[in-house]
Scaffold this motif. Structure first.
Motif, PDB file in Angstrom:
ATOM      1  N   ASN A  61       5.340 -24.953  62.560  1.00 47.96           N
ATOM      2  CA  ASN A  61       5.448 -24.934  61.144  1.00 47.96           C
ATOM      3  C   ASN A  61       6.757 -25.593  60.722  1.00 47.96           C
ATOM      4  O   ASN A  61       7.343 -26.155  61.522  1.00 47.96           O
ATOM      5  N   LYS A  62       6.997 -25.711  59.575  1.00 51.86           N
ATOM      6  CA  LYS A  62       8.206 -26.255  58.879  1.00 51.86           C
ATOM      7  C   LYS A  62       9.434 -25.682  59.591  1.00 51.86           C
ATOM      8  O   LYS A  62       9.465 -24.571  60.081  1.00 51.86           O
ATOM      9  N   LYS A 164       4.121 -31.803  63.811  1.00 54.19           N
ATOM     10  CA  LYS A 164       3.788 -30.589  63.935  1.00 54.19           C
ATOM     11  C   LYS A 164       4.671 -30.109  65.093  1.00 54.19           C
ATOM     12  O   LYS A 164       4.899 -28.705  65.181  1.00 54.19           O
ATOM     13  N   LYS A 184      -4.371 -37.820  56.417  1.00 53.96           N
ATOM     14  CA  LYS A 184      -3.820 -36.743  57.331  1.00 53.96           C
ATOM     15  C   LYS A 184      -2.467 -36.978  57.388  1.00 53.96           C
ATOM     16  O   LYS A 184      -1.610 -36.065  57.703  1.00 53.96           O
ATOM     17  N   ALA A 187      -0.738 -35.960  54.485  1.00 54.63           N
ATOM     18  CA  ALA A 187      -0.857 -34.371  54.441  1.00 54.63           C
ATOM     19  C   ALA A 187       0.348 -33.659  55.507  1.00 54.63           C
ATOM     20  O   ALA A 187       0.792 -32.770  55.145  1.00 54.63           O
ATOM     21  N   ALA A 188       0.366 -34.476  56.584  1.00 53.56           N
ATOM     22  CA  ALA A 188       0.960 -33.828  57.629  1.00 53.56           C
ATOM     23  C   ALA A 188       2.663 -33.592  57.088  1.00 53.56           C
ATOM     24  O   ALA A 188       3.267 -32.759  57.406  1.00 53.56           O
ATOM     25  N   LYS A 190       3.970 -33.763  54.471  1.00 58.20           N
ATOM     26  CA  LYS A 190       3.991 -32.789  53.399  1.00 58.20           C
ATOM     27  C   LYS A 190       3.963 -31.314  53.777  1.00 58.20           C
ATOM     28  O   LYS A 190       4.736 -30.599  53.537  1.00 58.20           O
ATOM     29  N   LYS A 191       2.989 -30.941  54.667  1.00 56.42           N
ATOM     30  CA  LYS A 191       2.938 -29.863  55.297  1.00 56.42           C
ATOM     31  C   LYS A 191       4.198 -29.423  56.307  1.00 56.42           C
ATOM     32  O   LYS A 191       4.674 -28.296  56.137  1.00 56.42           O
ATOM     33  N   TYR A 192       4.705 -30.266  57.023  1.00 54.75           N
ATOM     34  CA  TYR A 192       5.713 -29.774  58.060  1.00 54.75           C
ATOM     35  C   TYR A 192       7.194 -30.273  57.592  1.00 54.75           C
ATOM     36  O   TYR A 192       8.172 -30.057  58.265  1.00 54.75           O
ATOM     37  N   VAL A 545      -4.293 -31.636  61.171  1.00 54.74           N
ATOM     38  CA  VAL A 545      -3.069 -31.473  60.486  1.00 54.74           C
ATOM     39  C   VAL A 545      -2.722 -29.904  60.542  1.00 54.74           C
ATOM     40  O   VAL A 545      -3.368 -29.215  60.259  1.00 54.74           O
TER      41      VAL A 545
END
Length: 545
Positions: A61-62, A164, A184, A187-188, A190-192, A545
């Protein structure tokens, strides 16, 4: 195209009706390899799925930056050590706050050559790793960032998996091969929460920053037309990609399989990755260290998007920047009305003339972007109070007349090439030598003088534009790795400029136009031709993602 040893890299389309005969011929020429290839094709999906599952199982995760020991620098790995990869390697070696610790390529000669270059640069007795498998690079917790310089079809998967696994990413342009991949990767990031840089290096060039500042600052009024010029008119390498081929010349299949032993079955399947399987060809994937850009894969429908994703990724990106569309895009793609190509390489596709319509952020009339062939200018902006034309090492500015009173014609475009158009309205111009494929900024006293003149005269407009300032794409990335600030070309920007390349290629490939939702990045109003925005089969390399 020719290599240094004189071999011509010519692309020949094999019509679908001949494929079965071709397969028989290729099998006879490559009898020994056929058994290997068939076995590889059966086993690849299982292998790829296992490798992908292994990476997914170790995803994070982050996470923040890895703590460094006293005197330690951020560790960078290069993935993809071809022509462009070697250029990027040289640039990363110059950066003070990072150290290249690994060169990864499925070609042993290339990765070992890269490692030797690194060791020769540092000269401190340490040894740079030479790795075949990018999965091992991503799994290594001591690597902080990766530079991805593979062919286009690998960009998205490696980028997402790297993020990731807690790594910051510098990825070559075009950022992705499909629209689905672009969404994707965006989005990745932004997510990580990773630092991401797209290799749209013209954004870090003074000449392009000045040109876009004038446009965004209002120096030429409201822009109504834009030209993005790339692709060779009347030649086999036009704008769009070509139908998928296996070998350049089917009857020479055995000769073109030379080099397979250097990659081996594992290396060849790793090179192909999510692309559809086909027999090895040294035209598609030349092995060893060479000094030419292998355009065969660049124009393969299943791997890249032709000149749209090559030079188009640069000049369309400048158009997007100038129109302030980094968070949006066109709302309509208009099919070219140029004649169909009769060149046997093109599969009947039109080569130029595709147009895009954008909603102006200033209101009023739409903005129309036109794709034309290579010329003096890479990107041209036509405004209600003048024109800004720019390319590598070149800029010209006209002011004081409505350049949108009539739609740009071929006559006007020709006059712009030699700056003979409306000489009474030229503010400043510098048209130097053609840079060709050279990505290095050259010293040019005339250009420097013109840029100083423009920066002084239009200081208010440049300040009003307030563009992100970067002098070097790679240095900007390395600085942001430490500061954790956004780069000049994060995934959201690179993904959208890459989408322009993909949409352009789709229009030529399927000979169509369509309405587009620039926010959702989806086709609007139905999809009568069944256009696909993602791969139908990624052979086990699904992006999650």
């Amino acid at each position: 195209m020719e290599s240094e040893d004189g071999r011509r890299y010519v692309e020949v389309r094999v019509p679908p009706r001949f494929l079965s005969d071709y397969a028989v011929t290729a099998a006879k020429n490559l009898k020994k390899r056929k058994e290997i290839d068939m076995d590889i094709n059966r086993r690849h999906f299982i292998f790829a799925g296992a490798a992908a599952a292994t990476l997914a199982g170790r995803a994070t995760n982050k996470m923040g930056l890895r703590p460094l020991k006293p005197g330690e620098k951020r560790a960078v790995a290069l993935i993809g050590a071809g022509m462009q990869g070697r250029f990027l390697l040289t640039e990363f070696l110059k950066q003070r706050n990072v150290r290249v610790v690994c060169v990864c390529d499925c070609d042993k000669t290339r990765r070992e050559d890269g490692a030797v270059r690194v060791d020769a640069f540092y000269k401190d007795g340490s040894r740079c790793a030479a790795e075949a498998d990018f999965c091992k690079v991503l799994e290594n917790p001591l690597i902080d960032a990766v530079c991805i310089a593979t062919p286009d079809h690998w960009h998205a998967y490696i980028s997402v998996e790297a993020m990731k696994h807690g790594k910051d990413v510098y990825c070559e342009k075009p950022l992705t091969f499909t629209i689905d991949e672009a969404k994707k990767v965006i989005a990745a990031q932004k997510k990580y929460g990773r630092v991401f840089q797209t290799g749209s290096m013209q954004r870090s060039w003074r000449v392009f920053r000045t040109a876009v500042s004038l446009v965004r600052g209002g120096a030429i009024g409201d822009v109504r037309y834009v030209d993005a010029n790339y692709g060779r008119s009347g030649q086999k390498l036009g704008g769009p990609s070509h139908p998928v081929r296996f070998f350049n010349v089917p009857e020479n299949a055995a000769k073109e399989s030379e080099g397979f032993g250097q990659l081996g079955e594992w290396g060849w399947n790793r090179w192909l990755g999510p692309a559809q399987w086909r027999p090895y060809s040294n035209q598609l994937a030349p092995v060893g260290v060479h000094k030419f850009f292998p355009m065969f894969w660049r124009f393969d429908d299943d791997i890249a998007t032709g000149y749209n994703g090559d030079w188009g990724a640069h000049h369309l990106d400048i158009a997007q920047w100038g129109l302030d569309m980094d968070d949006s895009g066109p709302y309509r793609i208009i099919r070219s009305d140029e004649p169909y190509s009769l060149d046997r390489y093109h599969g009947g596709r039109r080569q130029f003339g595709m147009r895009m319509l954008f909603k102006s952020k200033r209101g009023g009339r739409d903005v129309e972007l036109y794709h034309g062939p290579f010329g003096v200018w890479g990107t041209v902006f036509y405004g209600t109070n003048g024109i800004v034309a720019v390319n590598r090492g070149k800029i010209a500015v006209w002011q004081g007349f409505d350049a949108t009173a009539e739609k740009p014609t071929e006559e006007i475009r020709r006059a712009l090439q030699d700056v003979s158009y409306r000489k009474d309205r030229i503010v400043a111009e510098s048209v130097g030598e053609d840079y060709g494929t050279d990505a290095a900024v050259k010293a040019d006293e005339v250009l420097d003088s013109v840029l100083k003149q423009l920066e002084t005269r239009f200081a208010a407009e440049i300040k009003r534009a307030g563009l992100y300032y970067s002098e070097n794409q790679i240095r900007n990335f390395c600085e942001c790795v430490e500061s954790r600030k956004p780069t000049i070309s994060p995934a959201s920007v690179g993904g959208r400029s890459g989408a322009l390349c993909i949409l352009c290629n789709m229009s030529y490939r399927y000979d169509t136009g369509f309405d587009w939702d620039p926010v959702r990045m989806e086709i609007k109003g139905g999809n009568p031709k069944g256009l696909s925005l993602k791969r139908a089969d990624c052979r086990g390399w699904e992006i999650v993602v």
